[in-house]
Design a protein around this motif. Structure first.
Motif, short mmCIF file in Angstrom:
data_model
loop_
_atom_site.label_atom_id
_atom_site.label_comp_id
_atom_site.label_asym_id
_atom_site.label_seq_id
_atom_site.Cartn_x
_atom_site.Cartn_y
_atom_site.Cartn_z
N ILE A 1 -1.25 2.02 -5.25
CA ILE A 1 -0.36 3.16 -5.11
C ILE A 1 -1.16 4.45 -5.22
CG2 ILE A 1 1.69 4.34 -5.97
CD1 ILE A 1 2.54 1.64 -7.24
N LYS A 2 -1.20 5.19 -4.14
CA LYS A 2 -1.93 6.46 -4.11
C LYS A 2 -1.49 7.32 -5.30
CE LYS A 2 -2.77 10.40 -1.07
NZ LYS A 2 -2.44 10.98 0.24
N GLY A 3 -2.44 7.69 -6.14
CA GLY A 3 -2.13 8.48 -7.33
C GLY A 3 -1.82 7.65 -8.56
N ASN B 1 -8.14 8.27 -3.60
CA ASN B 1 -6.72 8.43 -3.92
C ASN B 1 -6.34 7.83 -5.27
OD1 ASN B 1 -5.94 9.72 -1.42
ND2 ASN B 1 -6.30 7.74 -0.46
N THR B 2 -7.31 7.35 -6.02
CA THR B 2 -7.12 6.76 -7.35
C THR B 2 -5.88 5.86 -7.44
OG1 THR B 2 -5.94 8.70 -8.22
CG2 THR B 2 -8.34 8.69 -8.45
N PRO B 3 -5.86 4.76 -6.68
CA PRO B 3 -4.64 3.96 -6.55
C PRO B 3 -4.44 2.79 -7.52
CG PRO B 3 -6.24 3.15 -5.02
CD PRO B 3 -6.88 4.32 -5.74
N PRO C 1 5.30 5.25 2.51
CA PRO C 1 6.10 4.29 1.77
C PRO C 1 5.96 4.51 0.26
CG PRO C 1 4.09 3.25 2.48
CD PRO C 1 4.05 4.66 3.01
N SER C 2 7.06 4.55 -0.41
CA SER C 2 7.05 4.81 -1.85
C SER C 2 7.54 3.61 -2.63
CB SER C 2 7.91 6.03 -2.18
OG SER C 2 9.28 5.68 -2.15
N SER C 3 7.38 3.69 -3.93
CA SER C 3 7.82 2.59 -4.80
C SER C 3 9.34 2.52 -4.90
CB SER C 3 7.24 2.77 -6.20
OG SER C 3 7.76 3.94 -6.82
N GLU C 4 10.03 3.59 -4.51
CA GLU C 4 11.49 3.62 -4.63
C GLU C 4 12.17 2.56 -3.76
OE1 GLU C 4 12.52 7.66 -3.77
OE2 GLU C 4 11.56 8.39 -5.58
N HIS D 1 0.87 -1.17 0.00
CA HIS D 1 0.00 0.00 0.00
C HIS D 1 0.91 1.22 0.00
CE1 HIS D 1 -3.29 -2.72 0.59
NE2 HIS D 1 -2.76 -3.17 1.71
N LEU D 2 1.21 1.74 -1.19
CA LEU D 2 2.25 2.74 -1.35
C LEU D 2 1.69 4.13 -1.65
CD1 LEU D 2 4.63 0.58 -3.57
CD2 LEU D 2 4.63 0.79 -1.08
N GLU D 3 2.58 5.11 -1.57
CA GLU D 3 2.26 6.50 -1.88
C GLU D 3 3.02 6.88 -3.15
OE1 GLU D 3 0.33 8.51 0.17
OE2 GLU D 3 0.02 6.89 1.61
N ALA D 4 2.44 7.72 -3.98
CA ALA D 4 3.12 8.16 -5.20
C ALA D 4 4.25 9.13 -4.85
CB ALA D 4 2.12 8.84 -6.13
N GLY D 5 5.25 9.16 -5.69
CA GLY D 5 6.36 10.09 -5.49
C GLY D 5 7.33 9.64 -4.44
#
Length: 118
Positions: free
Chosen positions: A57-59, A96-98, A31-34, A23-27
């Protein structure tokens, strides 16, 4: 988790695989995809199989979905990726259009990017 799974396996506990929720956050927020690639390499090193589970992923930015998918695809024993829903309309994070499809089930650019990787 890596430390605990290593410890448990050394004790002979039968742990064959690890699923890591995504459950990630954009950018660059956490927590991010990086961090997915490093996390999957570490988790997959201590179990026979690993997988990304519950990925959203949020966004739903294209680059974030690419990072997450590559994080699994680049590890030989990463055996699967489960996206946590189909359309944003039905997501637990709908505002959050994930996901890979919008509320009308129209594929987003991230969907095309994922297809390109597969």
């Amino acid at each position: 988790m890596v430390s605990k799974v290593s410890e448990w396996r050394e004790k002979g506990w039968p742990i064959d695989g690890i699923g890591s929720q995504g459950h990630l956050e954009a950018g660059s927020t956490f927590p991010s995809s990086e961090g997915v690639a490093g996390a999957m390499k570490a988790l997959c090193a201590v179990a026979d199989e690993c997988a990304i589970t519950e990925l959203d992923i949020k966004g739903a930015a294209l680059v974030d979905y690419e990072n997450a998918f590559k994080g699994c695809l680049d590890v030989e024993n990463c055996v699967g990726i489960t996206v946590w829903g189909v359309s944003d309309k039905d997501s637990w994070r709908a505002s959050n259009t994930p996901l890979l499809f919008d509320a009308n089930f129209t594929p987003k650019p991230a969907y095309d990017a994922v297809l390109g990787l597969l």
